[in-house]
Write an enzyme that holds these catalytic residues in place. Sequence first.
Site, PDB file in Angstrom:
ATOM      1  N   LYS A  13       0.843  -1.212   0.000  1.00 58.37           N
ATOM      2  CA  LYS A  13       0.000   0.000   0.000  1.00 58.37           C
ATOM      3  C   LYS A  13       0.876   1.259   0.000  1.00 58.37           C
ATOM      4  CE  LYS A  13      -2.200  -0.977   3.891  1.00 58.37           C
ATOM      5  NZ  LYS A  13      -1.630  -2.271   4.335  1.00 58.37           N
ATOM      6  N   ARG A  88      -9.112   1.337   9.432  1.00 51.41           N
ATOM      7  CA  ARG A  88      -8.734  -0.022   9.834  1.00 51.41           C
ATOM      8  C   ARG A  88      -9.896  -0.704  10.551  1.00 51.41           C
ATOM      9  NH1 ARG A  88      -3.213   0.331   9.148  1.00 51.41           N
ATOM     10  NH2 ARG A  88      -2.007  -1.097  10.397  1.00 51.41           N
TER      11      ARG A  88
HETATM   12  P1  AMP Z   1       0.999   0.173   9.255  1.00 49.44           P
HETATM   13  O1  AMP Z   1       2.278   0.892   8.934  1.00 49.44           O
HETATM   14  O2  AMP Z   1      -0.164   0.666   8.463  1.00 49.44           O
HETATM   15  O3  AMP Z   1       1.173  -1.329   9.198  1.00 49.44           O
HETATM   16  O4  AMP Z   1       0.653   0.539  10.786  1.00 49.44           O
HETATM   17  C1  AMP Z   1       1.579   0.263  11.837  1.00 49.44           C
HETATM   18  C2  AMP Z   1       0.852   0.264  13.164  1.00 49.44           C
HETATM   19  O5  AMP Z   1       0.257   1.549  13.429  1.00 49.44           O
HETATM   20  C3  AMP Z   1      -0.321  -0.710  13.249  1.00 49.44           C
HETATM   21  O6  AMP Z   1       0.135  -2.027  13.594  1.00 49.44           O
HETATM   22  C4  AMP Z   1      -1.165  -0.068  14.370  1.00 49.44           C
HETATM   23  O7  AMP Z   1      -0.560  -0.303  15.629  1.00 49.44           O
HETATM   24  C5  AMP Z   1      -1.014   1.422  14.073  1.00 49.44           C
HETATM   25  N1  AMP Z   1      -2.053   1.916  13.139  1.00 49.44           N
HETATM   26  C6  AMP Z   1      -1.864   2.412  11.895  1.00 49.44           C
HETATM   27  N2  AMP Z   1      -3.019   2.831  11.344  1.00 49.44           N
HETATM   28  C7  AMP Z   1      -3.978   2.604  12.260  1.00 49.44           C
HETATM   29  C8  AMP Z   1      -5.382   2.821  12.291  1.00 49.44           C
HETATM   30  N3  AMP Z   1      -6.043   3.335  11.236  1.00 49.44           N
HETATM   31  N4  AMP Z   1      -6.068   2.474  13.415  1.00 49.44           N
HETATM   32  C9  AMP Z   1      -5.430   1.946  14.485  1.00 49.44           C
HETATM   33  N5  AMP Z   1      -4.095   1.712  14.531  1.00 49.44           N
HETATM   34  C10 AMP Z   1      -3.373   2.033  13.426  1.00 49.44           C
END
Ligand code: AMP
Length: 220
Positions: A13, A88
């Site tokens: 993404k 999410r």
């Molecule tokens: P990502 O880089 O998108 O994999 O996000 C890394 C971490 O950030 C996730 O494992 C969550 O702990 C937190 N996170 C990111 N986006 C969200 C969201 N929309 N809602 C809740 N936690 C989030």
Amino acid sequence: MKLVLIGPPSVGKGTCAKALSAKYGIPHISTGSLFREEVAKSTEFGKLIKQYVDNGLLVPDELVLPFVFKKLLEPNCSKGFILDGFPRTLNQAIALDAFTKIDAAILLDAPLEVIIERALGRLVCPKCGAIYNTQWKPPRYDNICDNCGSRLEKRSDDNPEILKQRYKLYLETFQPIINYYRTKNLLVKVDASKPTDEVIREIEKILVEKGLISNISAYN
Ligand code: AMP
């Protein structure tokens, strides 16, 4: 152009969003990257969310929603945005819809083997945020960012244990979001197991079909 990119962790993404953002001048808003920055800088907000981010758990909506909506109100988002990692939860999708109407929700889909392979090979630049992959998109020089020369790092949550937790959480939460966007006729599915350039081209075709861009820019 108000886009939402949905998909399992490390499906690509961020890579697609960055490329589209650079080509079409629409800001890329990755909640995960922004959260990691807040944690790294040890801001007040960073301290509140650290335990969730470090353990691959969802940051509670009461922290996420005001943070995201504040970002979307910044002047650079006036022509649109590409959201990556948000929504999410169904609650986040509903809250976003109440805040602003999006044009498309693009689901990047790939089998678990591809996701694990991508996560384990992923390297990120802590300075400029560029994303590499040892197998798919290696940097020109080992562990050095092509853009800014910084030393590349692995994301701490890209280890097999936390990745398993993040993927499990995705499986538990993604279906209602997908159903929500399907019902609203906003969902488009893209096979993200293909090479990145092809995935980006697929997304661009969708943007043309939806009248969000007039043609596919030749610039890569
Ligand atoms: P990502 O880089 O998108 O994999 O996000 C890394 C971490 O950030 C996730 O494992 C969550 O702990 C937190 N996170 C990111 N986006 C969200 C969201 N929309 N809602 C809740 N936690 C989030």
